[in-house]
Design an enzyme around this catalytic site. Structure first.
Site, PDB file in Angstrom:
ATOM      1  N   GLY A 174       0.758  -1.314   0.079  1.00 13.61           N
ATOM      2  CA  GLY A 174      -0.097  -0.125  -0.058  1.00 13.61           C
ATOM      3  C   GLY A 174       0.829   1.266   0.244  1.00 13.61           C
ATOM      4  NE  ARG A 179      -1.903  -4.486  -0.968  1.00 10.31           N
ATOM      5  CZ  ARG A 179      -1.802  -3.745   0.024  1.00 10.31           C
ATOM      6  NH1 ARG A 179      -0.416  -4.147   0.666  1.00 10.31           N
ATOM      7  NH2 ARG A 179      -2.290  -2.792   0.438  1.00 10.31           N
ATOM      8  CB  SER A 180       4.120  -8.857  -6.821  1.00  8.83           C
ATOM      9  OG  SER A 180       4.268 -10.020  -7.666  1.00  8.83           O
ATOM     10  N   GLY A 205       5.844  -1.943   3.667  1.00  9.32           N
ATOM     11  CA  GLY A 205       5.396  -2.630   4.938  1.00  9.32           C
ATOM     12  C   GLY A 205       6.008  -4.114   5.139  1.00  9.32           C
ATOM     13  CG  ASP A 206       3.605  -6.643   7.456  1.00  6.40           C
ATOM     14  OD1 ASP A 206       3.048  -6.308   6.439  1.00  6.40           O
ATOM     15  OD2 ASP A 206       3.071  -7.391   8.271  1.00  6.40           O
ATOM     16  CB  SER A 249       7.661  -4.362   1.238  1.00  3.72           C
ATOM     17  OG  SER A 249       6.387  -3.711   0.897  1.00  3.72           O
ATOM     18  CB  THR A 294       2.816   1.053   6.088  1.00  2.00           C
ATOM     19  OG1 THR A 294       1.527   0.630   6.639  1.00  2.00           O
ATOM     20  CG2 THR A 294       3.648   0.519   7.275  1.00  2.00           C
ATOM     21  CG  ASP A 309      -1.739  -0.220   8.155  1.00  3.85           C
ATOM     22  OD1 ASP A 309      -2.407   0.709   7.855  1.00  3.85           O
ATOM     23  OD2 ASP A 309      -1.457  -1.145   7.302  1.00  3.85           O
ATOM     24  CG  ASP A 317       1.393  -2.312  10.360  1.00  5.37           C
ATOM     25  OD1 ASP A 317       2.390  -1.973   9.664  1.00  5.37           O
ATOM     26  OD2 ASP A 317       0.734  -3.440   9.842  1.00  5.37           O
ATOM     27  NE  ARG A 355     -14.745  16.794  19.146  1.00  2.07           N
ATOM     28  CZ  ARG A 355     -15.097  16.188  20.060  1.00  2.07           C
ATOM     29  NH1 ARG A 355     -16.310  16.597  20.691  1.00  2.07           N
ATOM     30  NH2 ARG A 355     -14.297  15.164  20.628  1.00  2.07           N
ATOM     31  NE  ARG A 360      -2.298  -4.755   6.130  1.00  2.00           N
ATOM     32  CZ  ARG A 360      -2.777  -5.014   4.763  1.00  2.00           C
ATOM     33  NH1 ARG A 360      -3.411  -5.975   4.535  1.00  2.00           N
ATOM     34  NH2 ARG A 360      -2.649  -4.396   3.828  1.00  2.00           N
ATOM     35  N   GLY A 404     -10.477  13.683  20.742  1.00  2.00           N
ATOM     36  CA  GLY A 404     -11.357  13.659  22.025  1.00  2.00           C
ATOM     37  C   GLY A 404     -12.452  12.598  21.775  1.00  2.00           C
ATOM     38  CG  HIS A 438     -21.983  15.621  20.901  1.00  2.00           C
ATOM     39  ND1 HIS A 438     -22.225  16.879  21.790  1.00  2.00           N
ATOM     40  CD2 HIS A 438     -20.532  15.643  20.885  1.00  2.00           C
ATOM     41  CE1 HIS A 438     -20.953  17.213  22.220  1.00  2.00           C
ATOM     42  NE2 HIS A 438     -19.900  16.513  21.731  1.00  2.00           N
ATOM     43  CB  ILE A 454      -9.735  10.430   2.347  1.00  2.00           C
ATOM     44  CG1 ILE A 454     -10.167  10.028   3.501  1.00  2.00           C
ATOM     45  CG2 ILE A 454     -10.673  10.346   1.136  1.00  2.00           C
ATOM     46  CD1 ILE A 454     -10.723  11.133   4.122  1.00  2.00           C
TER      47      ILE A 454
HETATM   48  O1  F6P Z   1      -1.611  -1.179   4.802  1.00  2.00           O
HETATM   49  C1  F6P Z   1      -2.187   0.006   4.379  1.00  2.00           C
HETATM   50  C2  F6P Z   1      -3.531  -0.253   4.367  1.00  2.00           C
HETATM   51  O2  F6P Z   1      -4.175   0.867   3.837  1.00  2.00           O
HETATM   52  C3  F6P Z   1      -4.380  -0.895   5.284  1.00  2.00           C
HETATM   53  O3  F6P Z   1      -4.480   0.236   6.458  1.00  2.00           O
HETATM   54  C4  F6P Z   1      -5.678  -1.336   4.531  1.00  2.00           C
HETATM   55  O4  F6P Z   1      -6.208  -2.392   5.409  1.00  2.00           O
HETATM   56  C5  F6P Z   1      -5.010  -2.131   3.496  1.00  2.00           C
HETATM   57  O5  F6P Z   1      -3.930  -1.228   3.349  1.00  2.00           O
HETATM   58  C6  F6P Z   1      -5.878  -1.805   2.240  1.00  2.00           C
HETATM   59  O6  F6P Z   1      -5.399  -2.635   1.282  1.00  2.00           O
HETATM   60  P1  F6P Z   1      -5.523  -2.388  -0.193  1.00  2.00           P
HETATM   61  O7  F6P Z   1      -5.057  -1.214  -0.730  1.00  2.00           O
HETATM   62  O8  F6P Z   1      -5.357  -3.806  -0.957  1.00  2.00           O
HETATM   63  O9  F6P Z   1      -7.198  -2.351  -0.660  1.00  2.00           O
END
Ligand code: F6P
Length: 319
Positions: free
Chosen positions: A11, A72-73, A102-103, A105, A125, A127, A129, A154, A171, A185, A215, A250
């Site tokens: 991603g 993503r291959s 990310g992981d 990769s 990434t 995430d 993570d 809000r 993820r 908040g 709210h 976004i």
């Molecule tokens: O890893 C980044 C991310 O945007 C995640 O937050 C999400 O779950 C995933 O990629 C979405 O993957 P794709 O781009 O394959 O829809």
């Protein structure tokens, strides 16, 4: 070291361009040629490779996405795919590779290093993570995008006296939801790392209603489940109507924040230095504002830890 390659994979994340720029400029500074590989490992197998110069990374530091494109291959996961990649690298005379991603990769990089090809990973990434680094490139920008959305929701939440659920990406990690929820908040932050009783969430909602609050904002990480189902469940158990906003892609776009650009510049440059130092199978990262590097095998067998102190604080502040 005469020639290196750089690719982005998985991603995309804001700041990847700043990292590519740092790799290219740092390498050229050291008289090393740089080859940009398009579409990640897929492009590598197909020989989608092009020499880069100082100008090819001009005017990109502020752009989201990745000028090298990403993919993503599935094919690269096979022995044949990896062999094809090595053949391309040899054909082009590339001696080391910087992998930004990310992981998934880094798992790819691990395959190449196990075949004797030097690779350095740069964590990119949204995430956040990845173990071995406090922050990944793209997280800060994404976090600010989520925060802006929370602030906007809000406004309508207070005007209509409604409860809103905002679903974030991430993820299996809850960092985006936790940081954005704390900064925005939110009354409840629901993340995969914490198995909170549903009754607690309901209790908090009802308690705040009792004290006159009409709210509420609930931030839910995608790793926990679907926000619409969650909304249904609240309705069924309390009669409270909630509105759902799924932020979606976004969160992956936009001009990177200063924080992400600086991080990407530091990490990208360090990755080149490691290749110059004849290192391989390392991932660069940031720990307490120091640039560090760790074994990719340890990164992949490790686990990213959520900041529990921050989670507890979010609970204390949303009573
Ligand atoms: O890893 C980044 C991310 O945007 C995640 O937050 C999400 O779950 C995933 O990629 C979405 O993957 P794709 O781009 O394959 O829809």
């Amino acid at each position: 070291l005469k020639k290196i390659g750089v690719l982005t994979s998985g991603g995309d994340a804001p700041g990847m361009n700043a990292a590519i720029r740092a790799v290219v400029r740092k390498a050229i500074y050291h008289n090393i040629e740089v080859y940009g590989i398009r579409y990640g490992y897929q492009g590598l197998m197909e020989g989608n490779i092009k020499k880069m110069d100082l100008g090819s990374v001009g005017d990109i530091i502020h752009r989201g996405g990745t000028i090298l494109a990403t993919a993503r291959s599935q094919e690269f996961k096979t022995e044949e795919g990896q062999q094809r990649a090595i053949e391309q690298l040899n054909k082009w005379g590339i001696e080391g590779l910087v992998v930004i991603g990310g992981d998934g990769s880094f798992r790819g990089a691990q395959k190449l290093t196990s075949r004797g090809f030097p690779c350095i990973g740069v964590p990119g990434t949204i995430d956040n993570d990845i173990p071995g680094t406090d922050f990944t490139i793209g997280f800060d920008t994404s976090l600010n995008t989520v925060l802006e959305a929370i602030d906007k929701v809000r406004d309508t939440a207070t005007s209509h006296e409604r409860t809103y659920i905002i679903e974030t990406m991430g993820r299996n990690a809850g960092d985006l939801a936790l940081w954005a929820g704390l900064a925005g908040g939110a009354e409840s932050i629901i993340i995969p790392e914490v198995d909170e009783e549903f009754s607690n969430i309901i209790h908090r909602l009802e308690r705040s209603r009792e004290r006159g609050k009409r709210h509420s904002i609930i931030v839910l990480a995608e790793g926990v489940g679907n926000a619409f189902e969650f909304s249904e469940r609240i309705k069924k158990e309390t009669g409270i109507e909630t509105r759902v906003t799924v932020l979606g892609y976004i969160q992956r776009g936009g001009s990177p924040t200063a924080q992400d650009r600086v991080l990407a510049s530091r990490l990208g440059a360090r990755a080149v230095e490691l290749l110059i130092e004849n290192k391989s199978d390392r991932m660069v990262g940031i720990r307490n504002n120091e640039i560090v590097d760790n074994d990719i095998d340890d990164i992949l067998s490790g686990k990213h830890h959520l900041n529990k102190g921050m989670y507890n604080l979010s609970k204390e502040l949303s009573i």
